[in-house]
Design an enzyme around this catalytic site. Structure first.
Site, mmCIF file in Angstrom:
data_model
loop_
_atom_site.group_PDB
_atom_site.id
_atom_site.type_symbol
_atom_site.label_atom_id
_atom_site.label_comp_id
_atom_site.label_asym_id
_atom_site.label_seq_id
_atom_site.Cartn_x
_atom_site.Cartn_y
_atom_site.Cartn_z
ATOM 1 C CG ASP A 1 -5.787 19.152 -17.002
ATOM 2 O OD1 ASP A 1 -5.119 20.205 -17.071
ATOM 3 O OD2 ASP A 1 -6.799 19.039 -16.285
ATOM 4 C CG HIS B 1 -6.299 25.441 -21.925
ATOM 5 N ND1 HIS B 1 -7.220 26.251 -21.256
ATOM 6 C CD2 HIS B 1 -7.037 24.450 -22.486
ATOM 7 C CE1 HIS B 1 -8.433 25.758 -21.414
ATOM 8 N NE2 HIS B 1 -8.340 24.663 -22.150
ATOM 9 C CG HIS C 1 -3.533 24.966 -17.016
ATOM 10 N ND1 HIS C 1 -2.639 23.945 -16.730
ATOM 11 C CD2 HIS C 1 -4.764 24.388 -17.016
ATOM 12 C CE1 HIS C 1 -3.300 22.821 -16.563
ATOM 13 N NE2 HIS C 1 -4.588 23.056 -16.740
ATOM 14 C CG HIS D 1 -8.756 21.472 -19.936
ATOM 15 N ND1 HIS D 1 -8.720 22.839 -19.791
ATOM 16 C CD2 HIS D 1 -7.895 20.976 -19.004
ATOM 17 C CE1 HIS D 1 -7.879 23.163 -18.825
ATOM 18 N NE2 HIS D 1 -7.364 22.054 -18.333
#
Length: 380
Positions: A173, A259, A256, A273
Site C-alpha cells: 500500500d 485496486h 489505487h 488491500h
C-alpha cells in the site's frame, strides 16, 4: 479552492512499544465516554491492556463488535450504537476495515474519533476519508470528512506480534504512495485533501518510498520472530504515518484506481488491500512507459517482500479478457483517481497494461532466481 495547496493530518500520532498501555491517558484528553469497536479476534489480543489503561485513567470501558466489512449498513449500525451508549469518542481497534467504518460512523454521529491500529497493513489510520464497500466486498465509494482523526495510537509490539503478512501488505500500500504523488504533482491534479499537492505532502510520499526500500526486508524478517527493531519502527511509520500523509496530501492516481477495479472481480476478494495495490503500482509503471530497469527493480523488490507481481497471484489470467475488461472499466469510471495521471488513460489502456504483466514479471523473476508465481484462488 481550485488553486489552493492543502496539507492535512491527524491531531496526534503516537507510536512505540507498549503504546496501548497509555491509551487511556490520551483518550481522557478527548472525552469521557469512549466506545471501542473491535472484532473478537483483535479484542482477545489487546482488550486486557486497554481495559487496564482505561481503569488507570478513570474511564469506562464499552466495546462493540465490528462485523467485518466497512459497508454503509455497518456504518449506520455503529452510528446507532454510538448514540445509544452516549459515547463522545469512537475508537477503532484493528485493521483498515474497522478503522474506515469507525471514522465514517464517528463523523455521522458527531463525535470525536481515534484509531488504534493493531497491524501496519494500510495507510487508513491517519486519513480524513473512509473507503466504503458493498456487503459483497466490492468498492462502492470514498467518503470524505472535514477533519482527520483526533488520535492515532499504534503499539509497535502488537504490530510485531501479528502475522508478517499484514506488514507485507502495508508495504504494498505504502510503495504506491510515491508513484501516485509523483504523477499527481506532474499533472497538477487535486489531492484527497481537496487542493493541489503541497511540497510537504509530496516530499513525505517520497520519504515513505525511501524508508521502505531501505528497511522493508529486514523489518519483515524481524516481525517473523515477533521482534521490534529500528527497521520495524521505521516501516510501521512509513506504512502508517508517512504513507497516510503522503497519499492524502500528495495525491492518488492509477495504482489505487486499479485496486478498486480489481475488487469488481470476485476472484480477488480474499486478498489484502496492499496486495491488490501492488498490482496497481506495477500497472501504473507500465502505463507510464517507465524505464524497463525501473519496472524490473520494482518486480524484484516487491517479490522479495512477498507481494504479488503477476495476475495469477491475484486470481486472474492474462488471457481472461472478460475479467480484465471488468477491472479496467471499473478503474476508469468518471471520478476515479486514475484521471489524476498526467495523461489520459482509457479502459483499453488499463486492460492492455494488465495483460502484459505476467510474461515480463515471470521472466524477471526467473532471471533473478526468485520464486515462481503461485496461482491464487479464493479457497486459500
Amino acid at each position: 479552492m481550485e488553486r489552493m495547496r492543502t496539507m492535512i493530518s491527524p491531531g496526534r500520532y503516537v507510536q512505540g512499544k507498549g503504546a496501548l498501555h497509555r491509551v487511556g491517558d490520551y483518550l481522557e484528553q478527548l472525552g469521557s465516554s469512549p466506545l471501542f469497536v473491535a472484532d473478537d479476534l483483535v479484542w482477545g489480543f489487546v482488550g486486557h491492556d486497554i481495559e487496564s489503561s482505561l481503569r488507570k485513567a478513570g474511564l469506562p470501558l464499552v466495546r462493540e463488535k465490528f462485523n467485518g466489512i466497512p459497508s454503509a449498513l455497518e456504518v449506520d449500525r455503529l452510528v446507532d450504537v454510538i448514540k445509544q451508549t452516549g459515547a463522545d469518542v469512537a475508537v477503532a481497534v484493528g485493521g483498515g476495515s474497522t478503522i474506515d467504518a469507525v471514522k465514517a460512523a464517528g463523523f455521522l454521529a458527531g463525535v470525536r474519533w481515534a484509531n488504534c491500529p493493531t497491524v501496519a497493513s494500510t495507510d487508513a489510520p491517519c486519513s480524513a476519508l473512509s473507503v466504503i464497500y458493498t456487503e459483497n466486498g466490492e468498492f462502492e465509494e470514498y467518503r470524505f470528512f472535514p477533519r482527520n482523526p483526533d488520535l492515532v495510537l499504534i503499539d509497535s509490539q502488537v504490530v510485531a506480534n501479528a502475522p508478517a503478512s499484514f506488514l507485507v501488505a502495508g508495504v504494498g500500500d505504502a510503495l504506491a504512495t510515491w508513484l501516485e504523488a509523483r504523477a499527481t504533482a506532474q499533472s497538477g491534479s487535486k489531492t484527497m485533501a481537496g487542493g493541489l499537492p503541497t511540497v510537504t505532502g509530496t516530499a513525505l510520499a517520497k520519504l515513505s518510498w525511501d524508508v521502505l526500500w531501505e528497511n522493508a526486508l529486514p523489518a519483515i524478517d524481524a516481525v517473523m520472530d515477533n521482534q521490534v527493531t529500528p527497521a520495524v519502527e521505521k516501516v510501521i511509520e512509513a506504512n502508517t504515518l508517512l504513507s497516510g500523509l503522503g497519499f492524502e496530501s500528495g495525491g492518488l492516481a492509477a495504482a489505487h484506481a486499479i485496486h478498486n477495479g480489481l475488487t469488481a472481480v470476485g476472484a480477488t476478494h480474499g486478498l489484502a488491500h496492499g496486495q491488490k495495490v501492488n498490482i496497481g503500482s506495477l500497472t501504473q509503471l507500465v502505463l507510464e512507459g517507465a524505464r524497463t530497469s525501473d519496472i524490473r527493480d520494482f518486480i524484484e523488490f516487491t517479490t522479495q517482500v512477498g507481494l504479488p507481481t503477476t495476475l495469477i497471484e491475484v486470481g486472474l489470467k492474462s488471457d481472461d479478457t472478460e475479467s480484465l475488461r471488468t477491472v479496467a472499466a471499473a478503474s476508469t469510471v468518471e471520478g476515479e483517481t486514475i484521471h489524476s495521471m498526467p495523461f489520459d488513460v482509457t479502459s483499453d489502456d488499463v486492460a492492455s497494461a494488465l495483460a502484459s504483466l505476467d510474461r515480463f514479471s515471470v521472466q524477471v523473476r526467473e532471471a533473478a532466481k526468485l520464486p515462481s508465481p503461485v496461482p491464487y484462488t479464493t479457497c486459500h
